[in-house]
Design a protein around this motif. Structure first.
Motif, PDB file in Angstrom:
ATOM      1  N   SER A   1       0.823  -1.028  -0.081  1.00 23.89           N
ATOM      2  CA  SER A   1       0.102   0.011  -0.002  1.00 23.89           C
ATOM      3  C   SER A   1       0.901   1.108   0.065  1.00 23.89           C
ATOM      4  O   SER A   1       1.972   1.312   0.366  1.00 23.89           O
ATOM      5  CB  SER A   1      -0.765  -0.066   1.401  1.00 23.89           C
ATOM      6  N   ARG A   2       0.326   2.214  -0.763  1.00 24.41           N
ATOM      7  CA  ARG A   2       1.022   3.511  -0.388  1.00 24.41           C
ATOM      8  C   ARG A   2       0.728   4.444   0.823  1.00 24.41           C
ATOM      9  O   ARG A   2       1.351   5.095   1.122  1.00 24.41           O
ATOM     10  CB  ARG A   2       0.296   4.592  -1.606  1.00 24.41           C
ATOM     11  N   PHE A   3      -0.121   3.630   1.649  1.00 23.53           N
ATOM     12  CA  PHE A   3      -0.309   4.151   3.028  1.00 23.53           C
ATOM     13  C   PHE A   3      -0.230   3.016   4.259  1.00 23.53           C
ATOM     14  O   PHE A   3      -0.915   2.150   4.150  1.00 23.53           O
ATOM     15  CB  PHE A   3      -1.551   4.872   3.299  1.00 23.53           C
ATOM     16  N   ARG A   4       0.915   3.172   4.842  1.00 23.47           N
ATOM     17  CA  ARG A   4       0.923   2.094   5.973  1.00 23.47           C
ATOM     18  C   ARG A   4       1.096   2.845   7.308  1.00 23.47           C
ATOM     19  O   ARG A   4       1.584   4.304   7.672  1.00 23.47           O
ATOM     20  CB  ARG A   4       2.167   1.503   5.891  1.00 23.47           C
ATOM     21  N   SER A   5       0.652   2.075   8.477  1.00 17.67           N
ATOM     22  CA  SER A   5       0.505   2.842   9.841  1.00 17.67           C
ATOM     23  C   SER A   5       0.861   1.646  10.752  1.00 17.67           C
ATOM     24  O   SER A   5       0.427   0.538  10.464  1.00 17.67           O
ATOM     25  CB  SER A   5      -0.667   3.672   9.974  1.00 17.67           C
ATOM     26  N   ASN A   6       1.350   2.059  12.041  1.00 13.38           N
ATOM     27  CA  ASN A   6       1.465   1.215  13.201  1.00 13.38           C
ATOM     28  C   ASN A   6       0.408   1.371  13.982  1.00 13.38           C
ATOM     29  O   ASN A   6       0.259   0.599  15.068  1.00 13.38           O
ATOM     30  CB  ASN A   6       2.649   1.488  13.933  1.00 13.38           C
ATOM     31  N   ASN A   7      -0.769   2.046  13.520  1.00 15.79           N
ATOM     32  CA  ASN A   7      -2.088   2.139  14.248  1.00 15.79           C
ATOM     33  C   ASN A   7      -3.284   1.993  13.632  1.00 15.79           C
ATOM     34  O   ASN A   7      -3.527   2.363  12.371  1.00 15.79           O
ATOM     35  CB  ASN A   7      -1.910   3.640  14.786  1.00 15.79           C
ATOM     36  N   GLY A   8      -3.983   0.903  14.217  1.00 12.87           N
ATOM     37  CA  GLY A   8      -5.184   0.446  13.399  1.00 12.87           C
ATOM     38  C   GLY A   8      -6.001   1.685  13.228  1.00 12.87           C
ATOM     39  O   GLY A   8      -6.949   1.710  12.155  1.00 12.87           O
ATOM     40  N   GLN A   9      -6.115   2.510  14.221  1.00 14.06           N
ATOM     41  CA  GLN A   9      -7.073   3.524  14.061  1.00 14.06           C
ATOM     42  C   GLN A   9      -6.906   4.477  12.798  1.00 14.06           C
ATOM     43  O   GLN A   9      -7.769   4.837  11.960  1.00 14.06           O
ATOM     44  CB  GLN A   9      -7.342   4.434  15.366  1.00 14.06           C
ATOM     45  N   ALA A  10      -5.629   4.772  12.815  1.00 10.05           N
ATOM     46  CA  ALA A  10      -5.184   5.544  11.598  1.00 10.05           C
ATOM     47  C   ALA A  10      -5.700   4.877  10.372  1.00 10.05           C
ATOM     48  O   ALA A  10      -6.077   5.493   9.152  1.00 10.05           O
ATOM     49  CB  ALA A  10      -3.873   5.668  11.468  1.00 10.05           C
ATOM     50  N   LEU A  11      -5.522   3.676  10.011  1.00 10.28           N
ATOM     51  CA  LEU A  11      -5.868   2.772   8.833  1.00 10.28           C
ATOM     52  C   LEU A  11      -7.325   2.824   8.664  1.00 10.28           C
ATOM     53  O   LEU A  11      -8.047   2.830   7.718  1.00 10.28           O
ATOM     54  CB  LEU A  11      -5.451   1.257   9.047  1.00 10.28           C
ATOM     55  N   LYS A  12      -8.151   2.615   9.861  1.00 10.00           N
ATOM     56  CA  LYS A  12      -9.391   2.757   9.705  1.00 10.00           C
ATOM     57  C   LYS A  12     -10.158   4.091   9.233  1.00 10.00           C
ATOM     58  O   LYS A  12     -10.965   4.299   8.179  1.00 10.00           O
ATOM     59  CB  LYS A  12     -10.274   2.749  11.004  1.00 10.00           C
ATOM     60  N   GLN A  13      -9.359   5.288   9.642  1.00 12.62           N
ATOM     61  CA  GLN A  13      -9.790   6.467   9.176  1.00 12.62           C
ATOM     62  C   GLN A  13      -9.459   6.644   7.653  1.00 12.62           C
ATOM     63  O   GLN A  13     -10.098   7.356   6.970  1.00 12.62           O
ATOM     64  CB  GLN A  13      -8.895   7.572   9.980  1.00 12.62           C
ATOM     65  N   ALA A  14      -8.370   6.155   7.270  1.00 12.81           N
ATOM     66  CA  ALA A  14      -8.146   6.019   6.019  1.00 12.81           C
ATOM     67  C   ALA A  14      -9.104   5.357   5.033  1.00 12.81           C
ATOM     68  O   ALA A  14      -9.438   5.908   3.958  1.00 12.81           O
ATOM     69  CB  ALA A  14      -6.643   5.501   5.766  1.00 12.81           C
ATOM     70  N   ALA A  15      -9.719   4.294   5.427  1.00 12.16           N
ATOM     71  CA  ALA A  15     -10.765   3.795   4.959  1.00 12.16           C
ATOM     72  C   ALA A  15     -11.977   4.403   4.827  1.00 12.16           C
ATOM     73  O   ALA A  15     -12.656   4.471   3.712  1.00 12.16           O
ATOM     74  CB  ALA A  15     -10.868   2.471   5.443  1.00 12.16           C
ATOM     75  N   LEU A  16     -12.300   4.764   5.839  1.00  9.83           N
ATOM     76  CA  LEU A  16     -13.560   5.666   5.938  1.00  9.83           C
ATOM     77  C   LEU A  16     -13.315   6.915   5.027  1.00  9.83           C
ATOM     78  O   LEU A  16     -14.368   7.332   4.578  1.00  9.83           O
ATOM     79  CB  LEU A  16     -13.798   6.359   7.434  1.00  9.83           C
ATOM     80  N   ALA A  17     -12.153   7.298   4.671  1.00 12.64           N
ATOM     81  CA  ALA A  17     -11.949   8.570   3.952  1.00 12.64           C
ATOM     82  C   ALA A  17     -11.955   8.031   2.356  1.00 12.64           C
ATOM     83  O   ALA A  17     -11.828   8.687   1.433  1.00 12.64           O
ATOM     84  CB  ALA A  17     -10.710   9.333   3.998  1.00 12.64           C
ATOM     85  N   GLY A  18     -12.157   6.788   2.289  1.00 10.21           N
ATOM     86  CA  GLY A  18     -12.108   6.111   0.716  1.00 10.21           C
ATOM     87  C   GLY A  18     -10.931   5.881   0.222  1.00 10.21           C
ATOM     88  O   GLY A  18     -10.851   5.617  -1.069  1.00 10.21           O
ATOM     89  N   PHE A  19      -9.712   5.989   0.934  1.00 11.65           N
ATOM     90  CA  PHE A  19      -8.549   5.748   0.302  1.00 11.65           C
ATOM     91  C   PHE A  19      -8.340   4.033   0.213  1.00 11.65           C
ATOM     92  O   PHE A  19      -7.384   4.006  -0.946  1.00 11.65           O
ATOM     93  CB  PHE A  19      -7.399   6.032   1.240  1.00 11.65           C
ATOM     94  N   GLY A  20      -8.882   3.325   0.824  1.00  5.24           N
ATOM     95  CA  GLY A  20      -8.284   1.858   0.514  1.00  5.24           C
ATOM     96  C   GLY A  20      -9.158   0.949   1.491  1.00  5.24           C
ATOM     97  O   GLY A  20     -10.060   0.895   1.887  1.00  5.24           O
TER      98      GLY A  20
END
Length: 294
Positions: free
Chosen positions: A215-234
């Motif tokens: 992915s072009r976006f990685r994080s060590n925090n699940g909340q950050a990934l959830k927010q990216a998904a809610l924003a429609g990124f992946g």
């Protein structure tokens, strides 16, 4: 001789007025009481009692020492009383370790209820995803996800820790819905940086890890990934406890349900203490009440 015992006998001699009276209180001979007094005097290098054939009195050093003895013995009694109280009723401070997502999403909202039940208990909840050493790191208990090693800890099973795969309706409208793990090659699969390489996006029996692109976006925090998904990124793959409310509200759509990784085991670990304090036993009971196997 036991120094505290000798101090206790010395104060009794002063309070009761004689060696004989103190001997009766402790059910021992006056000779033995005298030995305790001499033991203290030898340690101090000074006389505590001035004795004549008709009376005894405290020396100047004895007057100072008996007050210090009273203070020390009072502290010992207070410590013993406090320990006894902690053994009989839940009180004191609990230190609990839990994984970040489970601790923040599932456990912490319920802890005020536990503290309301037990108003004399305080609780420190430390959230991290590393494997803490319960004893060496000073925890009363730790919640652990995944298979356990033979640590010698007592392990109580909690309900399995499940995952979900989700994306927002907006993302799916633009990119379509994956039907099989192989379809992930055409999607933005948000990566959790703490995943081991061999389990990255591995779905069921299918080698999804081979198809999901980095992915072009990685994080060590699940909340950050959830927010990216809610924003429609992946597409996000995280714990059910983190994503279930978003799915129920329609903000995320559950995907590939037949290929979700198998649930992982979850346990609470604590040292094998046969005289576990009520604060710990009540906390373990509380966990099993809310997260015990169904």
């Amino acid at each position: 001789m036991d120094k505290l015992r000798s101090m206790e006998i010395f104060t009794a001699v002063v309070d009761d007025g004689s060696l004989t009276a103190a001997a009766a209180r402790f059910d021992m001979s006056a000779v033995m009481v005298g030995k305790h007094i001499r033991f203290l005097e030898e340690r101090l290098g000074a006389r505590l009692l001035a004795r004549t054939t008709r009376r005894q009195s405290l020396t100047e050093i004895g007057e100072q020492y008996v007050e210090q003895c009273r203070s020390i013995l009072a502290q010992v009694r207070a410590a013993e009383s406090g320990a006894e109280a902690m053994r009989l009723a839940p009180r004191g401070r609990l230190r609990i370790s839990a994984p970040v997502t489970f601790g923040s999403e599932s456990l912490s909202p319920l802890l005020p209820g536990y503290l309301a039940r037990h108003p004399e208990v305080s609780l420190d909840l430390e959230l991290n995803d590393r494997l803490v050493d319960v004893v060496d790191d000073g925890y009363d208990a730790a919640i652990r996800i995944g298979e356990l090693d033979d640590s010698g800890m007592i392990a109580r099973r909690l309900r399995p820790y499940r995952m979900l795969i989700c994306a927002s309706p907006a993302y799916l409208a633009r990119h379509g819905e994956p039907r099989m793990p192989a379809d992930l090659a055409d999607h933005e699969c948000l990566d959790f940086m703490h995943w081991k390489k061999l389990v990255r996006w591995r779905l069921g029996d299918d080698d999804g890890a081979a198809q999901a692109r980095v992915s072009r976006f990685r994080s060590n925090n699940g909340q950050a990934l959830k927010q990216a998904a809610l924003a429609g990124f992946g597409i996000v793959m995280q714990a059910e406890v983190m994503l279930a409310q978003e799915v129920a509200a329609g903000r995320l759509v559950s995907l590939l349900e037949a290929h979700i990784p198998a649930p992982r085991t979850m346990h609470v670990l604590y040292p094998p203490d046969r005289q576990a304090t009520p604060k710990l036993t009540t906390f373990i009971d509380f966990l099993l009440e809310h997260f015990g196997p169904r």
